[in-house]
Scaffold this motif. Structure first.
Motif, short mmCIF file in Angstrom:
data_model
loop_
_atom_site.label_atom_id
_atom_site.label_comp_id
_atom_site.label_asym_id
_atom_site.label_seq_id
_atom_site.Cartn_x
_atom_site.Cartn_y
_atom_site.Cartn_z
N GLN A 12 24.64 56.42 3.98
CA GLN A 12 26.10 56.56 3.12
C GLN A 12 26.75 57.69 3.32
N LEU A 13 26.21 58.94 3.34
CA LEU A 13 26.84 60.32 3.48
C LEU A 13 27.46 60.33 5.01
N GLU A 14 26.76 59.74 5.93
CA GLU A 14 27.00 59.79 7.40
C GLU A 14 28.50 58.90 7.75
N ASN A 15 28.32 57.94 7.16
CA ASN A 15 29.53 57.04 7.25
C ASN A 15 30.67 56.95 6.23
N HIS A 16 30.43 57.52 5.07
CA HIS A 16 31.43 57.81 4.04
C HIS A 16 31.40 59.13 3.30
N ASP A 49 33.44 59.47 0.19
CA ASP A 49 33.51 58.25 -0.89
C ASP A 49 32.79 58.85 -2.10
N ASP A 50 33.08 58.69 -3.41
CA ASP A 50 32.50 59.25 -4.45
C ASP A 50 31.36 58.56 -4.74
N SER A 51 31.06 57.13 -4.44
CA SER A 51 30.21 56.45 -4.57
C SER A 51 28.96 56.93 -3.78
N ALA A 52 29.15 57.44 -2.48
CA ALA A 52 28.36 58.04 -1.53
C ALA A 52 27.63 59.33 -2.20
N HIS A 53 28.46 60.10 -2.90
CA HIS A 53 28.03 61.43 -3.38
C HIS A 53 27.21 61.31 -4.59
N SER A 54 27.59 60.17 -5.25
CA SER A 54 26.82 59.94 -6.68
C SER A 54 25.48 59.56 -6.26
N LYS A 72 21.57 70.94 -5.78
CA LYS A 72 22.33 70.13 -4.63
C LYS A 72 22.88 68.71 -5.53
N ALA A 73 21.95 68.33 -6.70
CA ALA A 73 22.55 67.29 -7.33
C ALA A 73 24.10 67.64 -8.01
N ASN A 74 24.02 68.88 -8.57
CA ASN A 74 25.11 69.25 -9.04
C ASN A 74 26.43 69.21 -8.11
N GLN A 75 26.06 69.84 -7.06
CA GLN A 75 27.14 69.80 -5.73
C GLN A 75 27.62 68.38 -5.64
N HIS A 76 26.67 67.31 -5.15
CA HIS A 76 27.15 66.24 -5.24
C HIS A 76 27.77 65.40 -6.10
N PHE A 77 27.54 65.54 -7.35
CA PHE A 77 28.01 64.99 -8.49
C PHE A 77 29.59 65.53 -8.77
N ARG A 78 29.53 66.83 -8.61
CA ARG A 78 30.96 67.41 -8.89
C ARG A 78 31.83 66.89 -7.64
N GLU A 79 31.38 66.81 -6.64
CA GLU A 79 32.15 66.15 -5.52
C GLU A 79 32.66 64.78 -5.60
N ALA A 80 31.74 63.91 -6.22
CA ALA A 80 32.09 62.71 -6.66
C ALA A 80 33.31 62.54 -7.68
N ARG A 138 35.20 64.91 -8.35
CA ARG A 138 36.36 65.35 -7.71
C ARG A 138 37.31 64.30 -7.09
N LEU A 139 36.53 63.34 -6.23
CA LEU A 139 36.86 62.22 -5.62
C LEU A 139 37.71 61.06 -6.58
N ASN A 140 36.62 60.97 -7.67
CA ASN A 140 37.17 60.02 -8.71
C ASN A 140 36.58 60.57 -10.09
N PRO A 141 37.67 61.06 -10.79
CA PRO A 141 37.31 61.79 -12.07
C PRO A 141 36.58 61.03 -13.16
N ASN A 142 36.81 59.43 -12.94
CA ASN A 142 36.24 58.71 -14.03
C ASN A 142 35.11 57.85 -13.34
N HIS A 143 34.22 58.20 -12.41
CA HIS A 143 33.17 57.85 -11.93
C HIS A 143 32.07 57.93 -12.86
N GLU A 144 31.50 56.92 -13.35
CA GLU A 144 30.63 57.17 -14.60
C GLU A 144 29.29 57.32 -14.09
N GLY A 145 28.99 56.87 -12.80
CA GLY A 145 27.50 57.30 -12.40
C GLY A 145 27.39 58.75 -12.16
N ALA A 146 28.35 59.49 -11.53
CA ALA A 146 28.19 60.79 -11.25
C ALA A 146 28.35 61.27 -12.76
N ARG A 147 29.24 61.07 -13.65
CA ARG A 147 29.19 61.94 -15.00
C ARG A 147 27.76 61.57 -15.51
#
Length: 435
Positions: A179-183, A186-191, A205-213, A215-224
């Protein structure tokens, strides 16, 4: 939209709305779809797209359900409409509510019946199964969705969650890398990557990916939720709060009754004993007992307050949750502080202020979680009154110590606040006007 401009036609509104959706400007897109509905109120697709925008806009989840239901009413045999309706119901449900998810499950199942090759329908089913913690079924549904649409990153994220919960770590690692290589944008890939890093104990590293998710989608429940779990992994304070809350909730029926009655008897006996030998310890015991009794009401606010102090965790809080932490958690904390000050001051008003702040936080806690269309206004009116009564003596104390001015009716106002809060707690206990 500028009211001075010529009114656009239906197709123009739809085009602008779709364009804004593509750029994740859901609130702006919703305005154009609403305008399109005014022009052509019978087109089901417009309602479905408006529902998607409302699902993705904080505070609009309940409206999304009504809008998606309108789409289904106009075209009940459309699989797309049923899928959006299922997603809207799931998005509006509160944590711990199973009934809405079961309804969402039925709608997603109906969507698949109407179109067995709809990737969206299988994704909607997988999302509901994840929320119901049916991990094996969710894995099957997510894989089916990816068969029809290999680029469906949402389905991939749901598959990631199902694999993670089933302990299929090798498959999960492979999926996350793919997912990270191809997307990569994308917020879901980072989540998914964030949850994978969290599993391995790499919170940075988890914080880095969740914050990026986010940033791409402020309403992403999984990242939140991922940031919440990340904070829990770092903070012994936050870990202790849910653990204690879970312990209280496990005590049901007779055991719970025995716990509270037994605890109260021990509390009364110890309190009476300490009043003679150590009054300060008796006051501390009273505060601890009241905090324990009202823990279920205050836990959310206190948790949010602690999370506000963490630069990563506060990104996971919605606006409403931040204010809940400030108001509910803040009042509970001020109550503890006032009680502490009372040990070193001869002013008896500090102890009563501590009690008033604690009781005043209870209506506020209920108001923040109430979605009843009429009851929420009543709850907020009571909450504002009790909060005012709680802070009135604080203002009085500040004026006395700074200017020597004494406010009138301080004790009366405090009593009104406490009596109102206690009476209102009984109303809340029976769920009157609460949803």
């Amino acid at each position: 939209m500028n009211s001075d401009e010529e009114m656009p036609d239906y197709e123009a509104c739809m085009s602008r709305g779709r364009s804004l959706m593509g750029r994740s400007r859901y609130a702006d897109a919703a305005e154009w779809f609403t305008q399109a509905i005014r022009i052509v109120p019978s087109e089901d697709t417009t309602y479905a797209l408006l529902a998607i925008c409302r699902i993705s806009t904080e505070g609009q989840e309940a409206k999304a359900v009504d809008t998606a239901a309108r789409a289904v009413s106009h075209s009940p045999e459309d699989s797309f409409n049923r899928s959006i309706y299922s997603l809207a119901i799931g998005a509006s449900a509160k944590e711990g509510q199973d009934a809405p998810f079961r309804q969402a499950l039925l709608e997603a199942t109906e969507a698949i019946r109407l179109d067995p090759e709809s990737g969206l329908a299988h994704t909607a089913l997988a999302r509901t199964q994840v929320r119901l913690k049916r991990w094996a079924a969710a894995e099957t549904s997510a894989r089916k969705a990816l068969e029809f649409d290999p680029d469906d990153t949402v389905a991939a994220e749901l598959l990631s969650a199902a694999l993670l919960q089933q302990g299929k770590h090798e498959d999960h690692d492979h999926l996350v890398r793919y997912q990270l290589e191809n997307h990569a944008e994308d917020d879901s890939a980072h989540s998914s990557a964030g949850w994978n890093a969290l599993r391995k104990g790499d919170t940075a590293k988890a914080n880095q990916h969740f914050r990026e998710a986010l940033r791409l989608n402020p309403n992403h429940e999984g990242a939140r939720l991922g940031l919440v779990e990340s904070y829990r992994a770092r903070s012994w304070i936050y870990r202790s709060l849910p653990q204690f809350d879970a312990f209280i909730n496990k005590l049901t029926g007779g055991r719970q009754t025995a716990f509270w009655i037994g605890g109260y008897l021990v509390y009364r006996w110890t309190s009476n004993l300490l009043k003679e030998t150590a009054p300060w310890a008796a006051s501390l015991l009273v505060g601890a007992w009241l905090l324990l009794v009202f823990w279920s009401s205050l836990a959310r606010g206190l948790s949010s307050l602690f999370m506000l102090a963490d630069r990563y965790a506060r990104l996971s809080l919605k606006t409403r949750e931040k204010w809940e932490g400030i108001v509910v958690g803040g009042m509970a904390l001020l109550s503890v502080i006032a009680l502490g000050i009372s040990f070193f001051s001869s002013e008896p008003l500090f102890k009563i202020t501590a009690l008033c702040l604690l009781f005043g936080s209870l209506p506020a806690a209920s108001a923040f979680t109430n979605d009843h269309y009429i009851g929420k206004w009543v709850y907020w009116a009571i909450a504002v009154f009790c909060i005012g009564c709680a802070f009135y003596p604080i203002l009085g104390l500040l004026l006395v110590y700074t200017t020597g001015i004494k406010l009138p009716l301080i004790l009366s106002v405090m009593n009104w606040g406490i009596i109102t809060a206690v009476g209102f707690s009984l109303v809340r206990a029976f769920g009157i006007g609460y949803r």
